[in-house]
Design a protein around this motif. Structure first.
Motif, PDB file in Angstrom:
ATOM      1  N   LEU A 190      -4.807   2.163  -0.395  1.00  0.00           N
ATOM      2  CA  LEU A 190      -4.756   1.611  -1.755  1.00  0.00           C
ATOM      3  C   LEU A 190      -3.428   0.910  -1.996  1.00  0.00           C
ATOM      4  O   LEU A 190      -2.369   1.448  -1.653  1.00  0.00           O
ATOM      5  N   ARG A 191      -3.515  -0.274  -2.591  1.00  0.00           N
ATOM      6  CA  ARG A 191      -2.279  -0.955  -2.962  1.00  0.00           C
ATOM      7  C   ARG A 191      -1.876  -0.498  -4.355  1.00  0.00           C
ATOM      8  O   ARG A 191      -2.719  -0.030  -5.128  1.00  0.00           O
ATOM      9  N   VAL A 192      -0.601  -0.680  -4.680  1.00  0.00           N
ATOM     10  CA  VAL A 192      -0.077  -0.227  -5.966  1.00  0.00           C
ATOM     11  C   VAL A 192      -0.930  -0.760  -7.117  1.00  0.00           C
ATOM     12  O   VAL A 192      -1.316  -0.014  -8.022  1.00  0.00           O
ATOM     13  N   LYS A 193      -1.267  -2.030  -7.014  1.00  0.00           N
ATOM     14  CA  LYS A 193      -2.015  -2.701  -8.090  1.00  0.00           C
ATOM     15  C   LYS A 193      -3.353  -1.977  -8.356  1.00  0.00           C
ATOM     16  O   LYS A 193      -3.735  -1.755  -9.508  1.00  0.00           O
ATOM     17  N   ASP A 194      -4.041  -1.603  -7.283  1.00  0.00           N
ATOM     18  CA  ASP A 194      -5.336  -0.923  -7.429  1.00  0.00           C
ATOM     19  C   ASP A 194      -5.148   0.520  -7.910  1.00  0.00           C
ATOM     20  O   ASP A 194      -5.912   1.001  -8.751  1.00  0.00           O
ATOM     21  N   ALA A 195      -4.136   1.177  -7.370  1.00  0.00           N
ATOM     22  CA  ALA A 195      -3.911   2.590  -7.736  1.00  0.00           C
ATOM     23  C   ALA A 195      -3.536   2.708  -9.217  1.00  0.00           C
ATOM     24  O   ALA A 195      -3.885   3.691  -9.876  1.00  0.00           O
ATOM     25  N   LYS A 196      -2.876   1.683  -9.738  1.00  0.00           N
ATOM     26  CA  LYS A 196      -2.478   1.717 -11.159  1.00  0.00           C
ATOM     27  C   LYS A 196      -3.693   1.748 -12.080  1.00  0.00           C
ATOM     28  O   LYS A 196      -3.609   2.140 -13.231  1.00  0.00           O
ATOM     29  N   ASN A 249       0.841  -1.210   0.000  1.00  0.00           N
ATOM     30  CA  ASN A 249       0.000   0.000   0.000  1.00  0.00           C
ATOM     31  C   ASN A 249       0.874   1.257   0.000  1.00  0.00           C
ATOM     32  O   ASN A 249       2.028   1.238   0.440  1.00  0.00           O
ATOM     33  N   ILE A 250       0.276   2.341  -0.502  1.00  0.00           N
ATOM     34  CA  ILE A 250       1.007   3.611  -0.631  1.00  0.00           C
ATOM     35  C   ILE A 250       1.055   4.281   0.740  1.00  0.00           C
ATOM     36  O   ILE A 250       0.020   4.418   1.399  1.00  0.00           O
ATOM     37  N   ILE A 251       2.255   4.692   1.151  1.00  0.00           N
ATOM     38  CA  ILE A 251       2.372   5.280   2.495  1.00  0.00           C
ATOM     39  C   ILE A 251       2.894   6.728   2.478  1.00  0.00           C
ATOM     40  O   ILE A 251       2.868   7.408   3.500  1.00  0.00           O
ATOM     41  N   GLY A 252       3.353   7.188   1.321  1.00  0.00           N
ATOM     42  CA  GLY A 252       3.828   8.578   1.267  1.00  0.00           C
ATOM     43  C   GLY A 252       3.919   9.066  -0.169  1.00  0.00           C
ATOM     44  O   GLY A 252       4.305   8.300  -1.057  1.00  0.00           O
ATOM     45  N   VAL A 253       3.518  10.322  -0.398  1.00  0.00           N
ATOM     46  CA  VAL A 253       3.665  10.935  -1.725  1.00  0.00           C
ATOM     47  C   VAL A 253       4.220  12.345  -1.513  1.00  0.00           C
ATOM     48  O   VAL A 253       3.705  13.109  -0.691  1.00  0.00           O
TER      49      VAL A 253
END
Ligand code: NAI
Length: 455
Positions: A427-433, A401-405
């Motif tokens: 959100l996990r990377v796979k879903d965010a993509k 999952n995304i933890i910082g932007v």
């Protein structure tokens, strides 16, 4: 008796009063100075008005590569300050309308809590007493003005300024010395350096921009050094005297000439003169102690915004008041701070949400980081001749999952809420993509960085 008395008419106070009013509570709000508080009158909003003038000016003088030639462009500082006043006036009257719309009674006086009455609390303002079943305390924060020799004395003479006075300076100072390289120092330094000041920032840490990502704050510093701002990092201010600031760097005393000095070394909760002791509200070094629902140790007394000393951002204050009012209404709601975006409105803008690499390391989180230059965005290239920027994303290695932007570059402030959503929703990377971003926008840089990660 009112259902709710709100003390303070800044973002926390007016938003809390509005939400409570619309929910059917009989609300009275007290404000001693001007509706909108620091944010609207002497903080977030007027500083953005100044910075926008700087942006327009810079676009104008650097217009040639875009085929725009403008000769003799200059900043009319008086007009900039006057426009700031107009913007503030419009928005303050807007808050007044919002209060009317929510049937909130507004009393423009300083309020003091005077104790308990059967079924509630007593508040006094201008010699008159008011009673309510509940209190929401939103008295905000004030600038920290430490006991550096000469600092307070020179504040009294107008040589030293805070965020309030710097926004309405009639003239652009030739030499502006800024004590503190945090958000206020950087934003005001950004405007005044464009308006014609030579700006020197004295910062006690070895870096500017506080807890911002290390790489991004270095880019920001270099950008402002190119534009002529001098940064004295790891420097200790030892005194303020007529026409100069005294400091010590690497063990050596220094004198920095100044026409004006901005003191921006942080803010502290403003809880001393509220009468909190009359009902026993607990405070600590930071401010009023609250739980994740905005409740204090006293039943039916809530506090939100800068006064609780948690985050000191207007958008956080809004949400804290919503949580507090929902709690009053018996709706389940709690405050979460891990997806709370923050922005530095310099040019380029810096925006961030979630953990930095430094924080992730400190918390022992095993993370993966990917980054790309903003120039991977077609829109960025089309609109930013010769400029660069960065977008950096941190992902929890195990859970994906995304933890910082973290971003630096134009539009970052308008994009970051989407990244906050990704973090908030785990959100996990796979879903965010799978998210479709509008094209061409600078926001697509987030999608580009996400696709650098494995699922
Ligand atoms: P800050 O906490 O952002 O920065 C203060 C800086 O002063 C720090 O870097 C600190 O190391 C430095 N400092 C402290 N004592 C010093 C000393 N004696 N000599 C030299 N440096 C010293 O505080 P700032 O800029 O005053 O802002 C106050 C509050 O206002 C912040 O909490 C911020 O969240 C809020 N704010 C937010 C904005 C935004 O979101 N864009 C804009 C302006 C303010």
């Amino acid at each position: 008796m009112y259902d709710l008395i709100v003390i303070g008419g800044g973002p926390a106070g007016y938003l809390g009063a509005e939400r409570a009013g619309h929910a059917g509570m009989k609300v009275c709000l007290f404000e001693k100075r001007s509706l909108g508080g620091v944010c609207l009158n002497e903080g977030c909003v007027p500083s953005k008005a100044l910075l926008n003038s700087a942006k327009i000016y810079e676009h104008t003088i650097h217009g040639a590569p875009y085929g725009v030639i403008a000769e003799n462009a200059k900043i009319d500082h008086k007009a900039v300050v006057a426009r700031r006043g107009k913007v503030v006036k419009t928005l303050v009257s807007g808050v007044g309308m919002q209060m009317k719309g929510a049937k909130v009674e507004v009393v423009m006086e300083q309020a003091t809590i005077k104790g308990r009455v059967p079924g509630g609390f007593k508040v006094e303002a201008a010699g008159k007493e008011y009673e309510a079943t509940r209190l929401l305390i939103c008295a905000g924060s004030v600038p920290v003005m430490p006991g550096i020799p000469g600092l307070r004395e020179h504040y009294a003479t107008g040589f030293v300024l805070t965020n309030r006075e710097i926004l309405e300076l009639p003239e652009v100072p030739k030499e502006l010395v800024i004590i503190g390289g945090g958000v206020i120092g950087l934003e005001m330094g950004a405007y005044y350096s464009v308006a014609g000041s030579h700006v020197t920032v004295i910062e006690m840490l070895d870096h500017i921009a506080g807890p911002t990502d290390g790489e991004i704050r270095t880019i920001l510093q270099k950008e402002y050094e190119k534009r002529g701002i001098t940064f004295l990092l790891g420097a200790k201010v030892t005194g303020v005297a007529d026409g100069k600031v005294l400091c010590e760097k690497d063990g050596k005393p220094m004198e920095v000439p100044a026409d004006k000095v901005l003191c921006s070394i942080g803010r502290r909760a403003n809880f001393q003169e509220l009468g909190l002791e009359s009902i026993g509200v607990e405070t600590n070094r930071m401010g009023i102690v609250t739980d994740a629902c905005g409740r204090t140790n006293i039943e039916n007394v809530y506090a939100s915004g800068d006064i609780n000393g948690h985050v000191m951002l207007a958008h956080t204050a809004y949400r804290e008041s919503e949580v507090a009012v929902n709690t009053m209404l018996g709706k389940k709601d709690t405050m979460r701070y891990h997806a709370n975006p923050s922005v530095i409105y310099t040019q380029p803008e810096v925006a961030m949400v979630g953990l930095t690499e430094e924080q992730a390391k400190e918390a022992g989180i095993d993370y993966e980081m990917k980054k790309l230059s903003m120039r991977y965005s077609g829109r960025f290239v089309a609109e930013n001749e010769g400029a660069d920027g960065l977008c950096k994303i941190l992902v929890d290695k195990k859970h994906r999952n995304i933890i910082g932007v973290h971003m630096i570059g134009g539009y970052a402030s308008e994009i970051i809420w989407g990244a906050a959503q990704m973090i908030e929703n785990e959100l996990r990377v796979k879903d965010a993509k799978e998210i479709i971003f509008p094209h061409p926008t600078v926001s697509e840089i987030i999608r580009e960085v996400l696709w650098q990660f494995d699922d």
